[in-house]
Design an enzyme around this catalytic site. Structure first.
Site, PDB file in Angstrom:
ATOM      1  N   LYS A   1      31.276  31.689  44.529  1.00 13.22           N
ATOM      2  CA  LYS A   1      32.016  31.233  43.340  1.00 13.22           C
ATOM      3  C   LYS A   1      33.508  31.283  43.668  1.00 13.22           C
ATOM      4  O   LYS A   1      34.125  32.333  43.663  1.00 13.22           O
ATOM      5  CB  LYS A   1      31.702  32.151  42.147  1.00 13.22           C
ATOM      6  CG  LYS A   1      31.830  31.491  40.795  1.00 13.22           C
ATOM      7  CD  LYS A   1      33.210  30.981  40.427  1.00 13.22           C
ATOM      8  CE  LYS A   1      34.079  32.045  39.778  1.00 13.22           C
ATOM      9  NZ  LYS A   1      35.443  31.509  39.470  1.00 13.22           N
TER      10      LYS A   1
ATOM     11  N   GLY B   1      39.455  40.320  44.447  1.00 10.26           N
ATOM     12  CA  GLY B   1      40.234  39.932  43.278  1.00 10.26           C
ATOM     13  C   GLY B   1      40.871  41.150  42.647  1.00 10.26           C
ATOM     14  O   GLY B   1      41.155  42.139  43.339  1.00 10.26           O
TER      15      GLY B   1
ATOM     16  N   THR C   1      41.527  44.546  40.407  1.00 11.37           N
ATOM     17  CA  THR C   1      40.806  45.805  40.194  1.00 11.37           C
ATOM     18  C   THR C   1      40.094  45.781  38.843  1.00 11.37           C
ATOM     19  O   THR C   1      38.963  46.268  38.713  1.00 11.37           O
ATOM     20  CB  THR C   1      41.794  46.985  40.314  1.00 11.37           C
ATOM     21  OG1 THR C   1      42.275  47.019  41.668  1.00 11.37           O
ATOM     22  CG2 THR C   1      41.128  48.307  39.996  1.00 11.37           C
TER      23      THR C   1
ATOM     24  N   GLY D   1      37.025  43.821  39.255  1.00  9.24           N
ATOM     25  CA  GLY D   1      36.170  44.624  40.139  1.00  9.24           C
ATOM     26  C   GLY D   1      35.365  45.663  39.359  1.00  9.24           C
ATOM     27  O   GLY D   1      34.173  45.864  39.603  1.00  9.24           O
TER      28      GLY D   1
ATOM     29  N   GLU E   1      37.006  44.179  47.360  1.00  3.21           N
ATOM     30  CA  GLU E   1      38.324  44.193  47.995  1.00  3.21           C
ATOM     31  C   GLU E   1      39.295  43.872  46.883  1.00  3.21           C
ATOM     32  O   GLU E   1      39.340  42.746  46.393  1.00  3.21           O
ATOM     33  CB  GLU E   1      38.327  43.164  49.129  1.00  3.21           C
ATOM     34  CG  GLU E   1      39.352  43.487  50.174  1.00  3.21           C
ATOM     35  CD  GLU E   1      40.625  42.757  49.870  1.00  3.21           C
ATOM     36  OE1 GLU E   1      41.486  43.379  49.213  1.00  3.21           O
ATOM     37  OE2 GLU E   1      40.753  41.589  50.243  1.00  3.21           O
TER      38      GLU E   1
ATOM     39  N   CYS F   1      47.095  40.758  48.515  1.00  2.92           N
ATOM     40  CA  CYS F   1      46.691  42.082  48.037  1.00  2.92           C
ATOM     41  C   CYS F   1      47.306  43.184  48.898  1.00  2.92           C
ATOM     42  O   CYS F   1      47.544  44.283  48.436  1.00  2.92           O
ATOM     43  CB  CYS F   1      45.178  42.195  48.025  1.00  2.92           C
ATOM     44  SG  CYS F   1      44.443  41.636  49.543  1.00  2.92           S
TER      45      CYS F   1
ATOM     46  N   GLU G   1      50.509  46.472  40.552  1.00  9.73           N
ATOM     47  CA  GLU G   1      50.507  45.288  41.412  1.00  9.73           C
ATOM     48  C   GLU G   1      51.118  44.116  40.642  1.00  9.73           C
ATOM     49  O   GLU G   1      50.652  43.765  39.565  1.00  9.73           O
ATOM     50  CB  GLU G   1      49.062  44.949  41.805  1.00  9.73           C
ATOM     51  CG  GLU G   1      48.966  43.718  42.673  1.00  9.73           C
ATOM     52  CD  GLU G   1      47.570  43.519  43.249  1.00  9.73           C
ATOM     53  OE1 GLU G   1      46.611  43.362  42.472  1.00  9.73           O
ATOM     54  OE2 GLU G   1      47.449  43.527  44.491  1.00  9.73           O
TER      55      GLU G   1
HETATM   56  P1  NAP Z   1      40.544  37.789  39.040  1.00 12.18           P
HETATM   57  O1  NAP Z   1      40.376  37.475  37.604  1.00 12.18           O
HETATM   58  O2  NAP Z   1      40.140  39.111  39.526  1.00 12.18           O
HETATM   59  O3  NAP Z   1      39.780  36.616  39.830  1.00 12.18           O
HETATM   60  C1  NAP Z   1      39.068  36.743  41.034  1.00 12.18           C
HETATM   61  C2  NAP Z   1      37.742  35.996  40.938  1.00 12.18           C
HETATM   62  O4  NAP Z   1      36.878  36.640  39.998  1.00 12.18           O
HETATM   63  C3  NAP Z   1      37.865  34.561  40.474  1.00 12.18           C
HETATM   64  O5  NAP Z   1      36.907  33.772  41.142  1.00 12.18           O
HETATM   65  C4  NAP Z   1      37.547  34.696  39.006  1.00 12.18           C
HETATM   66  O6  NAP Z   1      37.168  33.513  38.393  1.00 12.18           O
HETATM   67  C5  NAP Z   1      36.416  35.678  39.037  1.00 12.18           C
HETATM   68  N1  NAP Z   1      36.159  36.355  37.756  1.00 12.18           N
HETATM   69  C6  NAP Z   1      36.947  36.442  36.660  1.00 12.18           C
HETATM   70  N2  NAP Z   1      36.350  37.173  35.706  1.00 12.18           N
HETATM   71  C7  NAP Z   1      35.164  37.567  36.208  1.00 12.18           C
HETATM   72  C8  NAP Z   1      34.094  38.374  35.709  1.00 12.18           C
HETATM   73  N3  NAP Z   1      34.124  38.940  34.500  1.00 12.18           N
HETATM   74  N4  NAP Z   1      33.031  38.594  36.507  1.00 12.18           N
HETATM   75  C9  NAP Z   1      32.973  38.071  37.747  1.00 12.18           C
HETATM   76  N5  NAP Z   1      33.950  37.296  38.267  1.00 12.18           N
HETATM   77  C10 NAP Z   1      35.036  37.055  37.509  1.00 12.18           C
HETATM   78  O7  NAP Z   1      42.043  37.547  39.458  1.00 12.18           O
HETATM   79  P2  NAP Z   1      43.101  36.641  38.682  1.00 12.18           P
HETATM   80  O8  NAP Z   1      42.942  36.748  37.187  1.00 12.18           O
HETATM   81  O9  NAP Z   1      43.017  35.307  39.226  1.00 12.18           O
HETATM   82  O10 NAP Z   1      44.452  37.364  39.108  1.00 12.18           O
HETATM   83  C11 NAP Z   1      44.909  38.470  38.336  1.00 12.18           C
HETATM   84  C12 NAP Z   1      45.506  39.518  39.217  1.00 12.18           C
HETATM   85  O11 NAP Z   1      44.515  39.983  40.133  1.00 12.18           O
HETATM   86  C13 NAP Z   1      46.630  39.054  40.100  1.00 12.18           C
HETATM   87  O12 NAP Z   1      47.837  39.024  39.424  1.00 12.18           O
HETATM   88  C14 NAP Z   1      46.588  40.091  41.185  1.00 12.18           C
HETATM   89  O13 NAP Z   1      47.258  41.252  40.773  1.00 12.18           O
HETATM   90  C15 NAP Z   1      45.112  40.377  41.327  1.00 12.18           C
HETATM   91  N6  NAP Z   1      44.511  39.616  42.450  1.00 12.18           N
HETATM   92  C16 NAP Z   1      44.170  40.272  43.572  1.00 12.18           C
HETATM   93  C17 NAP Z   1      43.650  39.568  44.640  1.00 12.18           C
HETATM   94  C18 NAP Z   1      43.279  40.237  45.926  1.00 12.18           C
HETATM   95  O14 NAP Z   1      43.273  39.570  46.958  1.00 12.18           O
HETATM   96  N7  NAP Z   1      42.908  41.489  45.932  1.00 12.18           N
HETATM   97  C19 NAP Z   1      43.465  38.200  44.564  1.00 12.18           C
HETATM   98  C20 NAP Z   1      43.782  37.549  43.376  1.00 12.18           C
HETATM   99  C21 NAP Z   1      44.303  38.278  42.337  1.00 12.18           C
HETATM  100  P3  NAP Z   1      38.329  32.658  37.692  1.00 12.18           P
HETATM  101  O15 NAP Z   1      39.153  32.137  38.818  1.00 12.18           O
HETATM  102  O16 NAP Z   1      37.652  31.586  36.986  1.00 12.18           O
HETATM  103  O17 NAP Z   1      39.095  33.593  36.792  1.00 12.18           O
END
Ligand code: NAP
Ligand code: MG
Length: 499
Positions: free
Chosen positions: A200, A252, A254, A257, A274, A308, A403
Site C-alpha cells: 500500500k 511512517g 510513530t 505505527g 520503521e 526519518c 519530529e
Molecule cells: P503516515 O500517516 O504514518 O503514513 C504512512 C503510511 O501509512 C501511508 O501509506 C498512509 O496512508 C498509511 N496509513 C495512514 N493511516 C493508516 C492506518 N490507520 N493504518 C495503516 N496505514 C495507515 O504519515 P503521514 O501522515 O504521511 O506523515 C505524518 C508524519 O509522519 C510526518 O510529518 C513525519 O513526521 C512522519 N513520517 C515518517 C516517515 C518515516 O520515514 N519514518 C515517513 C513519512 C512520514 P496515506 O498516505 O493514505 O495516509
C-alpha cells in the site's frame, strides 16, 4: 526565493505512462478499485495534477490478500529453488536501471524532490536493493543441532536441523518521502525469501510504485505474488487488520505505527516498524569544522528534511559554538530553494499542504516559545519553507523534542562528552545519530553509548543495502536491509528425525 523552471520534455514512455488510466495490481491483473473511486496525485512544486489513481479500500485489500494467499499456499512460488529466485531479483534490478530516467523524473514530479537526488540516490539505491537481495536466496542457511533427548534410550540417535521458511502473506505500508526506495526495501527481501506481498503506497506519491509494478510483471513475478493497492489510510488500516495477513511491515509516523500494532493484535501477525526520529548530530571541538558544517547541513536538509533519520538536534561544543553557527548560517542562507527540476535546487517543496501546515506550525511554535531563528524561520511561496536553524532553545520546546519533517534544526551548545551523550539520548526516539571528531577513541566511545540504530562518524545519511537500518525506543521494531531483513521475512522451523 523560489524560481520556476520550464519542465524538461518528458520522455515519450513517461508521457505514455502518465496518460494511461492508472490501475491497481491484483493477481497479475491491472484493475480499478471495486468502488470505481479515484483520487488525484499532484506535483507539489506547481500544484499540477499528474494522474488519478484508484482509491482502493477494504474490499480491494481483501481481493489482494486472497490473491497473495492463493499464490503462497497453492503455487510453487515459496519453494522456487534459489537460483531461479536470484535471477528474478537480478532481472528486476536491471529493469529498474533500464528505466532509471523515467523513475527519477516520476519520483521528482510526484514527491517534489530534486531530480538529481532522485536519480543518484532513490533510483540507484532501489535497483541496488534488488541486486543485493538477488544474492541472498542461495545463502539462506539453517543449522545442524545436537539434541540430548533426555527421555530417549541411551542408544537412540537423532538428526535435528533448522530451516528458514517464509512468513507468508506480507502487508507492506509505505510513506511518501522515498516512495520507490521504500517499496524496494519492502518487496526485495520479501521476494528473496519466498513470501507474497500486498503493498500500500502513500496517497501523496503512488506513481513510482505503479511503474515498479509494471516492471515486476515484465520481470516474471508470478500472478498474486506482488499486489499493489493504492489508496488512503483506510486501505492501510484494512491491511493491518486483515486476519489472513501473516506479517505487516510499516514505515511512517510513530502515531500510525502504534495503530498498526493495535490492529495486528487480532491474529497476532508479525510486525516490523520503521518510524520517526529526532536524531542528534554532535560536533566535538576537535572536529574538522568545514566537513562538519557540510555534514550537519546535509543531515537536516536532505529531501528538504523529510527523512526519518534527519539529524535535527545539532549539539556543538561551546568552544566552537559561535564560529560554527556563523559558518552554518552563512551556508544555509546560500542554499537554493526551488523546484526539483531545477538542477540548482537543494531545498524543494514539501510534499503536501498538510506537511506545509505541520512544518510552519513548528516554526511558529519555536518562535513563540522564545527560540531565535539563526537563519530562515519562515515559509516561502507554495509548499516551500526556508531552511531554518534555531538557537536559544530549551529542552522542553516542541522544536527540540518532536519530529518536524521539514528543513529545520536546532543548534545547542554543550561542554562535556558525558553531558552531550546524556542529552542526545534524552529522546523518545532512537533512529540515528551523527558525531564529528578526529579523535578515534572518542568516536568509538561515543558511538557505543548513543541509543540509535545507526551511528555515523564524520558522515551522515550513510545508508546501504548491506547495513541494517531501524530504531531504538519508539523509532520502531526490527531492522531492515542487510541480513536482518532476511530474518524479518523468514521464520525458523526445527526438524528432528529419529534415525
Ligand atoms: P503516515 O500517516 O504514518 O503514513 C504512512 C503510511 O501509512 C501511508 O501509506 C498512509 O496512508 C498509511 N496509513 C495512514 N493511516 C493508516 C492506518 N490507520 N493504518 C495503516 N496505514 C495507515 O504519515 P503521514 O501522515 O504521511 O506523515 C505524518 C508524519 O509522519 C510526518 O510529518 C513525519 O513526521 C512522519 N513520517 C515518517 C516517515 C518515516 O520515514 N519514518 C515517513 C513519512 C512520514 P496515506 O498516505 O493514505 O495516509
Ligand atoms: Mg497520513
Amino acid at each position: 526565493m523560489t524560481t520556476t523552471v520550464e519542465s524538461p520534455a518528458r520522455s515519450p514512455r513517461l508521457q505514455e505512462f502518465l496518460a494511461q488510466p492508472q490501475k491497481i495490481l491484483i493477481d497479475g491483473q491491472w484493475t480499478d478499485a471495486g468502488s470505481g473511486e479515484t483520487f488525484t496525485t499532484y506535483d507539489p512544486a506547481t500544484g499540477e495534477a499528474l494522474a488519478t489513481v484508484p482509491r482502493g479500500a477494504a474490499e480491494d485489500i481483501d481481493r489482494a490478500v486472497s490473491a497473495a494467499r492463493r499464490a503462497f499456499d497453492t503455487t510453487d512460488w515459496a519453494r522456487w529453488r534459489p537460483a531461479r529466485r536470484e535471477n528474478l531479483l537480478w532481472k528486476i534490478s536491471e529493469l529498474i536501471l533500464s528505466r532509471a530516467d523515467d523513475f527519477a523524473e516520476l519520483e521528482s514530479l510526484d514527491n517534489g524532490k530534486p531530480l538529481g537526488i532522485a536519480a543518484a540516490f532513490d533510483v540507484r539505491s532501489s535497483a541496488d536493493c534488488f541486486r543485493y537481495y538477488a544474492g541472498w536466496p542461495s545463502k539462506i542457511q539453517g543449522s545442524v543441532n545436537n539434541p540430548s533427548m533426555l527421555l530417549a534410550p541411551e542408544d537412540a540417535e537423532f538428526h535435528s536441523f533448522t530451516r528458514r521458511e517464509p512468513v507468508g502473506v506480507c502487508g507492506q505500508i509505505i510513506p511518501w518521502n522515498f516512495p520507490l526506495l521504500m517499496a524496494a526495501w519492502k518487496i526485495a527481501p520479501a521476494l528473496a525469501t519466498g513470501n507474497t506481498v500486498v503493498l500500500k503506497p502513500a496517497e501523496q506519491t503512488p506513481l513510482t510504485a505503479l511503474l515498479l509494478g509494471q516492471i515486476l510483471v515484465e520481470a516474471g513475478v508470478p500472478d498474486g505474488v506482488v499486489n499493489i493497492v493504492t489508496g488512503h489510510g483506510e486501505a492501510g488500516a484494512a491491511l493491518s487488520e486483515h486476519s489472513d495477513v501473516d506479517k505487516v511491515a510499516f514505515t511512517g509516523s510513530t502515531e500510525v505505527g502504534k495503530r498498526i500494532v493495535a490492529a495486528s493484535a487480532g491474529n497476532l501477525k508479525k510486525v516490523s516498524l520503521e518510524l520517526g526520529g529526532k536524531s542528534p548530530n554532535i560536533v566535538f571541538a576537535d572536529a574538522d569544522i568545514d566537513s562538519a558544517v557540510g555534514g550537519v547541513i546535509q543531515g537536516f536538509t536532505l529531501n528538504s528534511g523529510q527523512a526519518c533519520e534527519a539529524g535535527t538536534r545539532v549539539y556543538v561544543h561551546e568552544s566552537i559554538y559561535d564560529k560554527f553557527n556563523a559558518a552554518l548560517a552563512e551556508q544555509v542562507k546560500a542554499l537554493a530553494v526551488g523546484p526539483g527540476n531545477d538542477p540548482e535546487s537543494v531545498i524543494t517543496p514539501l510534499v503536501s499542504q498538510e506537511q506545509l501546515d505541520r512544518v510552519v506550525g513548528y516554526l511558529e511554535a519555536g518562535k513563540q516559545a522564545g527560540a531565535v531563528a539563526l537563519v530562515g524561520g519562515n515559509r516561502d511561496t507554495g509548499y516551500f519553507v526556508e531552511p531554518t536553524v534555531f538557537t536559544g532553545t530549551s529542552e522542553d520546546m516542541s522544536i527540540v523534542q518532536e519530529e518536524i519533517f521539514g528543513p529545520v534544526a536546532v543548534s545547542i551548545p554543550f561542554s562535556g562528552d558525558d553531558e552531550v551523550i546524556a542529552a542526545a539520548n534524552r529522546s523518545e526516539y532512537g533512529l540515528a545519530a551523527g558525531l564529528w571528531t578526529q579523535d578515534l577513541s572518542r568516536a568509538h566511545r561515543v558511538a557505543s553509548r548513543l541509543n540509535a540504530g545507526s551511528v555515523w562518524v564524520n558522515t551522515y545519511h550513510a545508508l546501504d543495502s548491506a547495513l541494517p537500518f531501524g530504531g531504538f525506543h519508539q523509532s520502531g521494531w526490527g531492522r531492515e536491509l542487510g541480513p536482518e531483513s532476511i530474518e524479518l521475512y523468514t521464520q525458523v522451523k526445527s526438524v528432528t528425525i529419529a534415525i
